[in-house]
Design a protein around this motif. Sequence first.
Motif, short mmCIF file in Angstrom:
data_model
loop_
_atom_site.label_atom_id
_atom_site.label_comp_id
_atom_site.label_asym_id
_atom_site.label_seq_id
_atom_site.Cartn_x
_atom_site.Cartn_y
_atom_site.Cartn_z
N UNK A 103 0.86 -1.18 0.00
CA UNK A 103 0.00 0.00 0.00
C UNK A 103 0.89 1.23 0.00
N UNK A 104 0.44 2.34 -0.57
CA UNK A 104 1.24 3.57 -0.54
C UNK A 104 1.12 4.37 0.75
N UNK A 105 0.18 4.03 1.62
CA UNK A 105 -0.07 4.83 2.83
C UNK A 105 0.72 4.25 4.00
N UNK A 106 1.68 5.00 4.47
CA UNK A 106 2.59 4.52 5.51
C UNK A 106 1.87 4.17 6.80
N UNK A 107 0.85 4.95 7.18
CA UNK A 107 0.15 4.69 8.44
C UNK A 107 -0.49 3.31 8.47
N UNK A 108 -1.10 2.91 7.37
CA UNK A 108 -1.72 1.58 7.32
C UNK A 108 -0.69 0.48 7.40
N UNK A 109 0.42 0.63 6.67
CA UNK A 109 1.47 -0.38 6.69
C UNK A 109 2.08 -0.49 8.09
N UNK A 110 2.31 0.64 8.75
CA UNK A 110 2.88 0.62 10.09
C UNK A 110 1.97 -0.11 11.07
N UNK A 111 0.64 0.16 10.98
CA UNK A 111 -0.30 -0.53 11.87
C UNK A 111 -0.27 -2.04 11.62
N UNK A 112 -0.27 -2.44 10.36
CA UNK A 112 -0.29 -3.86 10.03
C UNK A 112 0.97 -4.57 10.53
N UNK A 113 2.11 -3.92 10.38
CA UNK A 113 3.35 -4.53 10.87
C UNK A 113 3.33 -4.68 12.39
N UNK A 114 2.80 -3.67 13.05
CA UNK A 114 2.80 -3.70 14.52
C UNK A 114 1.81 -4.72 15.08
N UNK A 115 0.61 -4.78 14.49
CA UNK A 115 -0.44 -5.58 15.10
C UNK A 115 -0.72 -6.91 14.39
N UNK A 116 -0.27 -7.06 13.15
CA UNK A 116 -0.51 -8.31 12.43
C UNK A 116 0.77 -9.12 12.31
N UNK A 117 1.81 -8.55 11.72
CA UNK A 117 3.05 -9.31 11.53
C UNK A 117 3.66 -9.74 12.85
N UNK A 118 3.53 -8.95 13.87
CA UNK A 118 4.11 -9.30 15.18
C UNK A 118 3.52 -10.58 15.75
N UNK A 119 2.28 -10.89 15.38
CA UNK A 119 1.61 -12.09 15.87
C UNK A 119 1.60 -13.19 14.81
N UNK A 120 1.54 -12.79 13.54
CA UNK A 120 1.46 -13.74 12.42
C UNK A 120 2.64 -13.47 11.48
N UNK A 121 3.80 -14.06 11.74
CA UNK A 121 5.02 -13.72 10.99
C UNK A 121 4.99 -14.10 9.52
N UNK A 122 4.05 -14.93 9.08
CA UNK A 122 3.95 -15.24 7.66
C UNK A 122 3.21 -14.15 6.89
N UNK A 123 2.79 -13.10 7.58
CA UNK A 123 2.12 -11.95 6.97
C UNK A 123 3.11 -10.78 6.94
N UNK A 124 3.44 -10.34 5.72
CA UNK A 124 4.40 -9.24 5.53
C UNK A 124 3.71 -8.07 4.84
N UNK A 125 4.13 -6.87 5.20
CA UNK A 125 3.54 -5.64 4.65
C UNK A 125 4.66 -4.71 4.20
N UNK A 126 4.45 -4.08 3.05
CA UNK A 126 5.47 -3.21 2.48
C UNK A 126 4.83 -1.98 1.87
N UNK A 127 5.42 -0.83 2.18
CA UNK A 127 4.97 0.40 1.53
C UNK A 127 5.63 0.52 0.17
N UNK A 128 4.82 0.75 -0.85
CA UNK A 128 5.31 1.06 -2.19
C UNK A 128 4.81 2.46 -2.51
N UNK A 129 5.72 3.37 -2.80
CA UNK A 129 5.39 4.80 -2.89
C UNK A 129 4.76 5.15 -4.24
N UNK A 130 3.60 4.53 -4.51
CA UNK A 130 2.88 4.75 -5.76
C UNK A 130 2.11 6.07 -5.67
#
Length: 281
Positions: A103-130
């Motif tokens: 996603x291009x929105x940093x706030x959404x990616x940051x939330x997902x990394x903090x609350x999803x990836x931290x518990x489910x490590x097979x879920x990765x999130x990346x900001x692409x500056x589109x």
Amino acid sequence: MNETFRRDESAPVTALSAHEEHIQWLQESCLKNRFLPQPAPDSVFVGDGDFKAVGTEFLGHFIRMGGLQPESRVLDIGCGIGRMAVPLTQYLDPDKGRYNGIDPVEGGIAWCRRFVTSVYPSFAFQRVDIAHELYNPQGKISGKALKLPYADRHFDFAIMTSIVTHLPPDEVLVYLSEIGRLLKPGGRLFMTAFVVDPIAAANETGRRDPRLAFQRDGDGPCWFVPDLPRLAAVGFDDGFLDGALNRAGLFTALKSLGSWRGQAADHYQDVFVAERTGGGR
């Protein structure tokens, strides 16, 4: 998916298949699970409706309509703040399945990394500056020159929910070309859209949702909503997306028109499920 049988000569009874029973159980479990991460309502920057309910609804669509499997490698383009990702944590196999959200929105990616990836490590999130005039106006990557940071034929399943509803047609072609590159042969794309068929075009004020009173934009395939920013809601001529999918090496396995046009359907936007052909790039 339903099987009909008779207990006697006059009493038809409908029984759910084991597969459908499992999907319904999974959806109910997601809705009741108070431990699943959920962002604050004022931080959800895209999409209407209840965060958990909408994500859970689409989990069912991905499985029923898209054929998503627990072992799939999933790419979620425009993952936002994790509305599709959160319920998928309850379905994808933690050892064999994988999820990548961009996603291009940093706030959404940051939330997902903090609350999803931290518990489910097979879920990765990346900001692409589109660059996008509504969601990321200062972005450095033009949608016309998009190259996603993944290897060819890496994914089994791609998600584009409410993405082409915010893109001009030339960028739609680029996104779908990338999907064609990234999907394995037999891999599938699940995409939602607004298809302006004759029913949708006939009466701009008579639809169930008056916010989508589309009007054609010149001679092109696009339809926009007057008095809204041009990319706030984009519809396309019936046939445009079918052709764009085919051009990207994808054939349409399912096209299901949604309830937004005022007709009965179990989904709001129109749904395409397209499959990557075996040859090509």
